[in-house]
Design an enzyme around this catalytic site. Sequence first.
Site, PDB file in Angstrom:
ATOM      1  CB  CYS A 114      -1.146   0.068   1.292  1.00 45.16           C
ATOM      2  SG  CYS A 114      -2.208  -1.438   1.052  1.00 45.16           S
ATOM      3  CG  HIS A 249      -3.255   3.793   2.498  1.00 42.58           C
ATOM      4  ND1 HIS A 249      -3.585   3.315   1.106  1.00 42.58           N
ATOM      5  CD2 HIS A 249      -2.989   2.356   3.170  1.00 42.58           C
ATOM      6  CE1 HIS A 249      -3.812   2.168   1.266  1.00 42.58           C
ATOM      7  NE2 HIS A 249      -3.535   1.649   2.324  1.00 42.58           N
ATOM      8  CG  ASN A 279      -6.559  -0.622   1.301  1.00 37.60           C
ATOM      9  OD1 ASN A 279      -5.989  -0.123   0.573  1.00 37.60           O
ATOM     10  ND2 ASN A 279      -5.827  -1.113   2.503  1.00 37.60           N
TER      11      ASN A 279
HETATM   12  N1  COA Z   1     -17.849  -8.789   9.874  1.00 36.52           N
HETATM   13  C1  COA Z   1     -18.272  -9.060  11.076  1.00 36.52           C
HETATM   14  N2  COA Z   1     -17.710  -9.581  12.161  1.00 36.52           N
HETATM   15  C2  COA Z   1     -16.408  -9.667  11.706  1.00 36.52           C
HETATM   16  C3  COA Z   1     -15.636  -9.095  10.549  1.00 36.52           C
HETATM   17  C4  COA Z   1     -16.621  -8.685   9.499  1.00 36.52           C
HETATM   18  N3  COA Z   1     -16.389  -8.395   8.263  1.00 36.52           N
HETATM   19  N4  COA Z   1     -14.408  -9.311  10.570  1.00 36.52           N
HETATM   20  C5  COA Z   1     -14.090  -9.525  11.677  1.00 36.52           C
HETATM   21  N5  COA Z   1     -15.226  -9.769  12.321  1.00 36.52           N
HETATM   22  C6  COA Z   1     -15.010 -10.166  13.638  1.00 36.52           C
HETATM   23  C7  COA Z   1     -14.057 -11.134  14.304  1.00 36.52           C
HETATM   24  O1  COA Z   1     -14.105 -12.468  13.944  1.00 36.52           O
HETATM   25  C8  COA Z   1     -14.086 -10.680  15.695  1.00 36.52           C
HETATM   26  O2  COA Z   1     -15.052 -11.620  16.517  1.00 36.52           O
HETATM   27  P1  COA Z   1     -14.728 -12.271  17.765  1.00 36.52           P
HETATM   28  O3  COA Z   1     -14.679 -11.047  18.576  1.00 36.52           O
HETATM   29  O4  COA Z   1     -15.862 -13.067  18.040  1.00 36.52           O
HETATM   30  O5  COA Z   1     -13.462 -13.095  17.527  1.00 36.52           O
HETATM   31  C9  COA Z   1     -14.646  -9.360  15.911  1.00 36.52           C
HETATM   32  O6  COA Z   1     -15.207  -8.762  14.646  1.00 36.52           O
HETATM   33  C10 COA Z   1     -13.506  -8.221  16.135  1.00 36.52           C
HETATM   34  O7  COA Z   1     -12.346  -8.670  15.299  1.00 36.52           O
HETATM   35  P2  COA Z   1     -11.406  -7.437  15.174  1.00 36.52           P
HETATM   36  O8  COA Z   1     -10.209  -8.105  14.115  1.00 36.52           O
HETATM   37  O9  COA Z   1     -10.691  -7.360  16.476  1.00 36.52           O
HETATM   38  O10 COA Z   1     -11.813  -6.154  14.807  1.00 36.52           O
HETATM   39  P3  COA Z   1     -11.482  -4.792  14.588  1.00 36.52           P
HETATM   40  O11 COA Z   1     -12.008  -3.721  15.343  1.00 36.52           O
HETATM   41  O12 COA Z   1      -9.951  -4.977  14.836  1.00 36.52           O
HETATM   42  O13 COA Z   1     -11.633  -4.472  13.009  1.00 36.52           O
HETATM   43  C11 COA Z   1     -10.569  -4.461  10.905  1.00 36.52           C
HETATM   44  C12 COA Z   1     -11.069  -5.378  11.968  1.00 36.52           C
HETATM   45  C13 COA Z   1      -9.881  -5.343   9.970  1.00 36.52           C
HETATM   46  C14 COA Z   1     -11.571  -3.428  10.389  1.00 36.52           C
HETATM   47  C15 COA Z   1      -9.123  -3.542  11.708  1.00 36.52           C
HETATM   48  O14 COA Z   1      -8.612  -4.393  12.493  1.00 36.52           O
HETATM   49  C16 COA Z   1      -8.465  -2.669  10.524  1.00 36.52           C
HETATM   50  O15 COA Z   1      -8.828  -1.924   9.777  1.00 36.52           O
HETATM   51  N6  COA Z   1      -7.178  -3.137  10.380  1.00 36.52           N
HETATM   52  C17 COA Z   1      -6.022  -2.603   9.899  1.00 36.52           C
HETATM   53  C18 COA Z   1      -6.239  -3.281   8.503  1.00 36.52           C
HETATM   54  C19 COA Z   1      -5.363  -2.481   7.464  1.00 36.52           C
HETATM   55  O16 COA Z   1      -5.564  -1.319   7.568  1.00 36.52           O
HETATM   56  N7  COA Z   1      -4.866  -3.260   6.553  1.00 36.52           N
HETATM   57  C20 COA Z   1      -4.264  -2.921   5.485  1.00 36.52           C
HETATM   58  C21 COA Z   1      -3.258  -2.057   5.656  1.00 36.52           C
HETATM   59  S1  COA Z   1      -2.418  -1.339   4.348  1.00 36.52           S
END
Ligand code: COA
Length: 322
Positions: A114, A249, A279
Amino acid sequence: MTRYSRVIGTGGYLPSEILTNDQISETVDTSDSWIFERTGIKSRRIAAPDETAASMAEIAARQAIAMGGIDPEEIDLVIVATGTPDRVYPSTGCLLQHRLGIKHCVAFDVQAACSGAIFGLSIADQYIKTGAARKVLIVGSEICSRIVDWTDRTTCVLFGDGAGALLLGASEETGILSTHIHSAGEYEELLYCPNPQAAANGHKHEMGFINMRGNEVFKVAVNTLGRIVDETLEANALDKEAIDWLVPHQANIRIIQATAKKLKMPMEQVVVTLENQGNTSSASVLLAFNEAVRDGRIQRGQIVLLEAFGAGFTWGSALLKY
Ligand code: COA
């Protein structure tokens, strides 16, 4: 005489197919409200089967070249940032060079996930400042939809397709003030996309899909982007108030808000496109920059901070006077 890299053109391309959160929630266990609240994304664009990183790059590049009012033959260097190249080789840069009909230039790809467009900008700036090139085209082009596992709700809701382009020209007028790029390979396991065909003998077999430990990536991204803001301001002996626009980004609205907060900047001064694009990896910063230039938000003479974070980890910034 100080020689600067000045932005002379921008371009962007988004495929026409829109995929909404509601449509995704028909195939995996998620919902529009979960996705929007956690990420700020409502929909993303999906490339048509006959589109490629090079074909999308060409559309964005032609817009930038038209805005710059130059003949493509004047371009000395073409840099394409992509994690979804048409082929392993030739580079998508070479394919784009050919599509643009440029006979005499150097073309190559950069792979910094990215952060690729910021890495490309940094390379371009060095070439221009040293006099090795006068006009450089940088394109970020990505078909993330083809490396996403559409059964994995933790990643498939995040990404989209698109291409952004920027044309730089050597100038005595102030342009890019500084660029800052970094890499930290020890984070491989937090965010990676396997290359199944090139995997070592005995390596566990994995499909070529994005693997991510989202929560851990989130924390590192927020900290790292906070640090790059300080590094960029310090390098230019500037206060936060000097920045007119933040073009981040587009990974997650909460990461963007954290960077804006660090700059004490109201969200009105932050260019946000992820709601309807998701993204788009290396395309995202250039797409956002293009949008804000073309709709008149970013004006000549204003100071703009571009930043990105991605797999590697890689991260970087570019501070420029538009
Ligand atoms: N829909 C519903 N529930 C979801 C889900 C979705 N699409 N994706 C994950 N979950 C669930 C998980 O399974 C987890 O359930 P659990 O508590 O029963 O285990 C819960 O939601 C929380 O997951 P978590 O990963 O802690 O959520 P989060 O608040 O961190 O949000 C992201 C997840 C991916 C949105 C967030 O972590 C994020 O944006 N991270 C950065 C990613 C990024 O920028 N990547 C590219 C870098 S360039």
